[in-house]
Every structure is written in structure tokens, then in C-alpha cells.
Design an enzyme around this catalytic site. Structure first.
Site, PDB file in Angstrom:
ATOM      1  CB  SER A  50     -12.782 -46.556 -40.746  1.00 22.98           C
ATOM      2  OG  SER A  50     -13.467 -46.980 -42.016  1.00 22.98           O
ATOM      3  CG  ASP A  83     -10.541 -44.744 -37.156  1.00 16.80           C
ATOM      4  OD1 ASP A  83     -10.690 -44.115 -36.286  1.00 16.80           O
ATOM      5  OD2 ASP A  83     -11.037 -44.100 -38.126  1.00 16.80           O
ATOM      6  CG  HIS A 177     -14.938 -37.211 -39.142  1.00 16.19           C
ATOM      7  ND1 HIS A 177     -15.735 -37.706 -38.158  1.00 16.19           N
ATOM      8  CD2 HIS A 177     -13.992 -38.188 -38.770  1.00 16.19           C
ATOM      9  CE1 HIS A 177     -15.156 -38.483 -37.143  1.00 16.19           C
ATOM     10  NE2 HIS A 177     -13.818 -38.841 -37.645  1.00 16.19           N
ATOM     11  CB  VAL A 228      -4.518 -38.159 -42.129  1.00 12.40           C
ATOM     12  CG1 VAL A 228      -4.637 -37.690 -43.337  1.00 12.40           C
ATOM     13  CG2 VAL A 228      -3.826 -37.248 -41.210  1.00 12.40           C
TER      14      VAL A 228
HETATM   15 ZN   LIG Z   1     -12.697 -40.359 -36.846  1.00  8.51          ZN
END
Ligand SMILES: [Zn+2]
Length: 310
Positions: A50, A83, A177, A228
Site C-alpha cells: 500500500s 494498493d 478498513h 486482507v
Molecule cells: Zn483498501
């Protein structure tokens, strides 16, 4: 086989009514354990990096390099995905470094600006062979702004996919989230309606907060990519905390780092068995290394988890 294109993993899974587990990496221990868990389950897997993870490391290249290297030596197909990138620069960096897939997240922009920005990034990525995921409205909980009440409109979703050309769409259907409890209530009927109007694979963010049965129901209704993160951070940190709490003299990060890593792998394998089970009657047998206890995890260093996403 090991380092695979996202489409090669997602396409067959969607056609078969199975999900694909996409797990967020924090440090190299996460990446090692996620692949070990996927090998134990005998399923493909996605390693996700991310934008928050990039910020934690200060750059994309070191963690991307580790993930790509681990993917190349995996015994199952592994895609490496960027991400929640909010900047074009980061998407371009991912392409340069060899990631085959990226989520460009322009969901904070007004709809028309989101469409314009995402269409531009998608065209750029497609010229380079990258798979692109995007998001319209909001997935609950991110940055503390969104709520689990957020919902994607099926017709708007179809328009958005047509206008942007994205390969997959993250939708808001009740998950949130960074949930520490697994009690989110998904709108499975809405998933089915979006699946009927949208022609590309659907992505469930915030899946850590969704109980196993609801994950299976969501996949049965048309969800494919299951993101996840927090669930793995929970088991990693619990194992590290247990380890350190039992020995005040422990200073070697490899000791508690390996405990955290060893805790992630079986949880990944367990989740992948739920996610990749497919419709009732088509359940595939367990993977070759299936069995009780923790699968052996690759050797490595140590780490601590931060910045929850999903
Ligand atoms: Zn997300």
C-alpha cells in the site's frame, strides 16, 4: 509460474466462482509468511504494497524488490500489486520496478475528476501491460473519513468502469478498513446487483472485518479479489507481544520477528481455503502441504507492523 500477472490469477478464479486472497505486506516477514501460507493452501496469492507501506519504508523500491524476489521463487502463482496509490508518480514507479498491477485510488476526488484521472492512469498503465484497479465512492473506514454505511451504486459503477476502462473495481458494500473485530455485515444482495451491471472483477476491501461465512457468501455473490491486511497484523503482533512478554531479556529481533512471521502463515492458509473454496459442490481438495500446525516459514529478519489498511 511463480511471479504472475494479476489477470492470470483473477480471470480463472472469477470464471470458476472462486476468490483470490490479496494480503498486505508490511515488512519482508509478511511477504515470506504470506507466500508460505499460499504454498500450504496450494492456491495463488497476491502480495499487496500500500501507499502507507511505501511511506513506512520511505520508498517503494526496497519492499517491492523483496516482494518480487519472494514471488519469483514461490511454489504457487504470486502477483505483486500496488494498493491504494493516490499519486500518478507512485503508479509510474511501480511500473518501472516491475509490478504488474496497481490500484489507483482517486476516490477522494469528485466523481467527474475521479473518472478523468483514473481513465488517464488506466490508459498509461494499459500501454505498459499493467492491470488497474480503482474505486468510485468510498470503502468504509479509510483515513477515518468513510463509514461502513457507504454503498456503491450498481449503475454508477457500470458507468465508471465503462468511462475509465479499469480492469477491476473496489466497491463499498458494508466492509470497513482496519477493523479489529470480524463482525462487519456485508450487503450480499448489493454485491449480486453490482456483479450483474459491472463486467470486471469486483474487489472487497476491508475484508479483515468480515467473518468467514460472509466472505464465502460475498464470493458466491460475485466478489473476486479479497483484500486482507489488519487480520494478519493482529496475529503477527499478538505473537510478538506474547514472545516479548514472556522474556524481558529477549533483544534479538529475529526471535520475536520469527514468532510473528510463523503466526501469519497458517492464518493466510486458513483464509485462502475459505476464499478459494469456490461454490459448494466444486470445492477443491486441500493443498499438498495441508495439515495441522504451522507450515515452515522462510528464514529472514525481523519487523513490526504499522499503518493498517484493509
Ligand atoms: Zn483498501
Amino acid at each position: 509460474m511463480p511471479l504472475s500477472a494479476m489477470g492470470e490469477i483473477i480471470g480463472p478464479a472469477r470464471a470458476a466462482g472462486r476468490g483470490v486472497g490479496a494480503f498486505n505486506v508490511i515488512g519482508i516477514e509478511h511477504a515470506e509468511a504470506i507466500v508460505t501460507g499460499a504454498e500450504a493452501a496450494g492456491t495463488p496469492v497476491v502480495l499487496q504494497i500500500s501507499e502507507n507501506c511505501v511511506a513506512y519504508h520511505g520508498a517503494l523500491e526496497p519492499i517491492a524488490g523483496a516482494c518480487l524476489s519472494i514471488a519469483r521463487s514461490a511454489g504457487v502463482p504470486v502477483a505483486v500489486h500496488l494498493d491504494h496509490a493516490t499519486t500518478v508518480d507512485l503508479v509510474q514507479a511501480a511500473a518501472r520496478l516491475g509490478l504488474g498491477s496497481a490500484m489507483y485510488d482517486a476516490s477522494a476526488l469528485p466523481y467527474a475528476e475521479n473518472v478523468r484521472a483514473t481513465a488517464g492512469v488506466t490508459a498509461w498503465c494499459h500501454r505498459r501491460g499493467l492491470w488497474v484497479e480503482a474505486e468510485i465512492g468510498e470503502i468504509g473506514g479509510k483515513n477515518g473519513v468513510h463509514s461502513p454505511q457507504a454503498r456503491t451504486d450498481p449503475d454508477e459503477a457500470a458507468d465508471y468502469v465503462a468511462a475509465t476502462g479499469v480492469d477491476a473495481l473496489a466497491v463499498a458494500v458494508g466492509s470497513s478498513h482496519a477493523m479489529l473485530t470480524r463482525d462487519a455485515v456485508l450487503d450480499v444482495g448489493l454485491i449480486a446487483r453490482i456483479r450483474r451491471t459491472v463486467g470486471v472483477p469486483l474487489v472487497l476491501h476491508g475484508s479483515s472485518g468480515v467473518p468467514d461465512g460472509d466472505l464465502a457468501a460475498a464470493i458466491g455473490a460475485g466478489m473476486t479479489k479479497i483484500n486482507v491486511a489488519t487480520q494478519l497484523n493482529k496475529v503477527f503482533t499478538a505473537a510478538v507481544r506474547h514472545c516479548l512478554g514472556g522474556d524481558a531479556a529477549m533483544v534479538d529481533p529475529r526471535r520475536y520477528g520469527s514468532a510473528g512471521r510463523a503466526a501469519i502463515a497458517p492464518e493466510v492458509a486458513r483464509l485462502l481455503r475459505v476464499i478459494s473454496a469456490g461454490p459448494p459442490g466444486q470445492r477443491k481438495p486441500a493443498g499438498p502441504r495441508d495439515g495441522p500446525g504451522s507450515p515452515a516459514v522462510r528464514a529472514g529478519g525481523a519487523g513490526e507492523s504499522l499503518s493498517p489498511v484493509e
